[in-house]
Design an enzyme around this catalytic site. Structure first.
Site, PDB file in Angstrom:
ATOM      1  N   ASP A 138       0.828  -1.206   0.000  1.00 52.96           N
ATOM      2  CA  ASP A 138       0.000   0.000   0.000  1.00 52.96           C
ATOM      3  C   ASP A 138       0.868   1.265   0.000  1.00 52.96           C
ATOM      4  OD1 ASP A 138       0.942  -0.347   2.683  1.00 52.96           O
ATOM      5  OD2 ASP A 138      -0.656   0.961   3.396  1.00 52.96           O
TER       6      ASP A 138
ATOM      7  N   GLU B 288       3.427   1.617   2.525  1.00 53.99           N
ATOM      8  CA  GLU B 288       4.541   0.673   2.377  1.00 53.99           C
ATOM      9  C   GLU B 288       4.551  -0.407   3.454  1.00 53.99           C
ATOM     10  OE1 GLU B 288       7.646   4.032   2.533  1.00 53.99           O
ATOM     11  OE2 GLU B 288       7.734   3.383   0.453  1.00 53.99           O
TER      12      GLU B 288
HETATM   13  C1  NOJ Z   1       8.878   3.484   6.346  1.00 54.73           C
HETATM   14  C2  NOJ Z   1       7.631   3.815   5.597  1.00 54.73           C
HETATM   15  O1  NOJ Z   1       7.892   4.860   4.771  1.00 54.73           O
HETATM   16  C3  NOJ Z   1       6.501   4.110   6.548  1.00 54.73           C
HETATM   17  O2  NOJ Z   1       5.343   4.442   5.863  1.00 54.73           O
HETATM   18  C4  NOJ Z   1       6.261   2.891   7.342  1.00 54.73           C
HETATM   19  O3  NOJ Z   1       5.277   3.146   8.294  1.00 54.73           O
HETATM   20  C5  NOJ Z   1       7.538   2.429   8.015  1.00 54.73           C
HETATM   21  N1  NOJ Z   1       8.626   2.326   7.085  1.00 54.73           N
HETATM   22  C6  NOJ Z   1       7.307   1.101   8.677  1.00 54.73           C
HETATM   23  O4  NOJ Z   1       7.148   0.088   7.736  1.00 54.73           O
HETATM   24  C1  NOJ Z   2       6.334   7.284   4.258  1.00 54.03           C
HETATM   25  C2  NOJ Z   2       4.972   7.259   3.691  1.00 54.03           C
HETATM   26  O1  NOJ Z   2       4.233   6.271   4.336  1.00 54.03           O
HETATM   27  C3  NOJ Z   2       5.010   6.990   2.208  1.00 54.03           C
HETATM   28  O2  NOJ Z   2       3.711   7.096   1.693  1.00 54.03           O
HETATM   29  C4  NOJ Z   2       5.924   7.950   1.508  1.00 54.03           C
HETATM   30  O3  NOJ Z   2       6.020   7.593   0.164  1.00 54.03           O
HETATM   31  C5  NOJ Z   2       7.305   7.949   2.146  1.00 54.03           C
HETATM   32  N1  NOJ Z   2       7.200   8.158   3.561  1.00 54.03           N
HETATM   33  C6  NOJ Z   2       8.191   9.037   1.541  1.00 54.03           C
HETATM   34  O4  NOJ Z   2       7.637  10.291   1.780  1.00 54.03           O
END
Ligand code: NOJ
Ligand code: NOJ
Length: 445
Positions: A205, A208
């Site tokens: 999603d 991520e």
């Molecule tokens: C980094 C991702 O960008 C973020 O969205 C996520 O919550 C954490 N990793 C944990 O998986």
């Molecule tokens: C974490 C977020 O969950 C994700 O959607 C985003 O792409 C990355 N950070 C980078 O901003």
């Protein structure tokens, strides 16, 4: 013993003191319109600073200039597409040829870089979510593939391609953006082929974290195919147009199945395969983002009853959840990603409100104001005011210089996680442009 008790008392007192002192004070806020005018200029400037900054190759959009805790100095396909979509809007709104030229040239570099991304080796091909600032695919462990990326990129580049065609730039479009040749040799075509053949496969999603079938991802995939079909028609590729439309239609059945009539809510994810397993509510601002970035025509638009019910639940959940939302005298509600979130940027100590989520709520209210502008004016004004409350909420948390990070600390209200998140500025601009349109529509009446 006594000393210990004393120490605990003093320590407790000091930590309460420092907590209170550190709490963002409730200051007199500028009226929404005045702040918006100021913040618009700041957001455009800050957003542009994150496109091809020093040390990156042309076309790169860094998620944030921050390089550690968390390291966001990379090109995320999703963030970059959403940001360059705003750059395209800046192009359309530009007041001078020189300004138009500035945005056009950034879009050109982005298109070239994107095609290079598509052709470089990556662990999950076009579903690869992140590229390094030198153009290499990120190869560390990550939630991949993320299939919203190619769809969002196709949407941005297709909107721009249509504008180039209007301006007589057909040769450039055919060579670099869309040609009917297969295997695909142009960036939009490659993305549309990927989306139309892979939308049924599970992917991670937008946060991520979860692999499955997501409302957000499918909404943007569908829109990419709908817009792509129109472009294919315009460029005399009718067979492709037909295929993209068929796949868009087929997607609708899957998207519709995310409505849960008993819960009265659109479910964010179905058929989870792996990843985070604690998102029990399946309530996620990603659903609203899917509407904002994926709706076309009447399909799951802002005033769809299913969307309204889901949004209402989101607001209620976050209002109860975050301590900062229990403070009186602060406008609006700070909104997070989903209630069970634990990602705080630097650690996993608990989720926070996000700038882009709170502004998504604002944008939704402004779209609702537009819906009512031609009919019930009173209702339209109410939505406008509701939107302003969310904007003022971000205003309250913003740094004094107008800089916006990714998150808002749920206890003290200060900006946390990645600083100057490019997507935060993009979400501010899309929200206030929706406001501007609703105000114009109200005036015309
Ligand atoms: C980094 C991702 O960008 C973020 O969205 C996520 O919550 C954490 N990793 C944990 O998986
Ligand atoms: C974490 C977020 O969950 C994700 O959607 C985003 O792409 C990355 N950070 C980078 O901003």
């Amino acid at each position: 013993m006594k000393l210990q008790v004393f120490a605990i008392l003093i320590f407790g007192f000091l930590s309460v003191q420092s907590h209170a002192a550190k709490m963002r004070e409730i200051k007199q806020l500028l009226p929404a319109e005045a702040w918006i005018a100021k913040q618009t200029a700041i957001s455009i400037e800050k957003l542009a600073e994150n496109i091809h900054p020093a040390g990156t190759v042309p076309g790169v959009v860094v998620a944030s200039p921050q390089r550690a805790n968390p390291d966001y100095f990379r090109h995320w396909i999703r963030d970059a597409a959403l940001v360059m979509d705003v750059v395209f809007d800046l192009h359309e709104r530009a007041q001078s040829p020189k300004e138009r030229q500035r945005w056009d040239s950034l879009l050109k570099s982005y298109a070239t870089f994107s095609r290079e991304n598509q052709m470089s080796y990556a662990l999950t091909g076009l579903g690869e979510p992140i590229f390094e600032v030198n153009g290499q695919a990120f190869s560390g462990p990550w939630g991949r593939p993320q299939n919203d990326g190619p769809a969002l990129r196709a949407i941005t580049l297709t909107r721009w391609a249509q504008s180039l065609l209007d301006r007589g730039e057909k040769a450039y479009v055919l060579t670099h953006l869309y040609s009917s040749a297969l295997p695909a040799s142009t960036v939009i075509k490659a993305d549309l082929e990927y989306v139309s053949h892979h939308w049924g496969a599970s992917s991670f999603d937008l946060w991520e974290e979860v692999r499955g079938q997501h409302f957000f991802t499918m909404m943007v995939q569908r829109r990419a195919l709908v817009l792509g079909a129109d472009l294919a028609d315009r460029l005399k590729d009718p067979q492709a147009a037909k295929w993209y439309r068929q796949q868009a239609k087929a997607l609708e059945a899957r998207i519709d199945s995310h409505w849960d009539a008993s819960k009265q809510q659109i479910l964010a994810t179905l058929d989870r395969v792996e990843g985070a397993d604690y998102k029990h509510s399946n309530l996620d601002v990603a659903v609203l983002l899917g509407v904002l970035h994926g709706s076309t025509g009447n399909y799951f638009k802002a005033n769809d009853g299913r969307v309204l019910l889901t949004v209402e639940k989101l607001v209620k959940a976050f209002k109860n959840l975050y301590p900062i939302n229990h403070r009186s005298g602060v406008p609006g509600v700070a909104i997070g990603r989903y209630p069970e979130d634990i990602y705080a940027g630097t650690n996993f100590d608990g989720g926070n409100p996000w700038v882009l989520s709170t502004l998504a709520l604002a944008q939704h209210c402004y779209l609702m104001a537009q819906e009512h502008a031609g009919g019930n004016q009173k209702q339209a004004r109410r939505w406008l005011e509701a939107g302003d409350e969310f904007v003022q909420r971000v205003q309250y948390h913003a740094n004094p210089d107008g800089s916006l990070s990714e998150q808002i600390n749920r206890h003290n209200g200060y900006m946390v996680s990645a600083r100057d998140l490019t997507w935060s500025y993009a979400s501010f601009l899309t929200a206030v442009w929706a406001r501007e349109k609703s105000v114009q529509m109200l005036k015309q009446k």
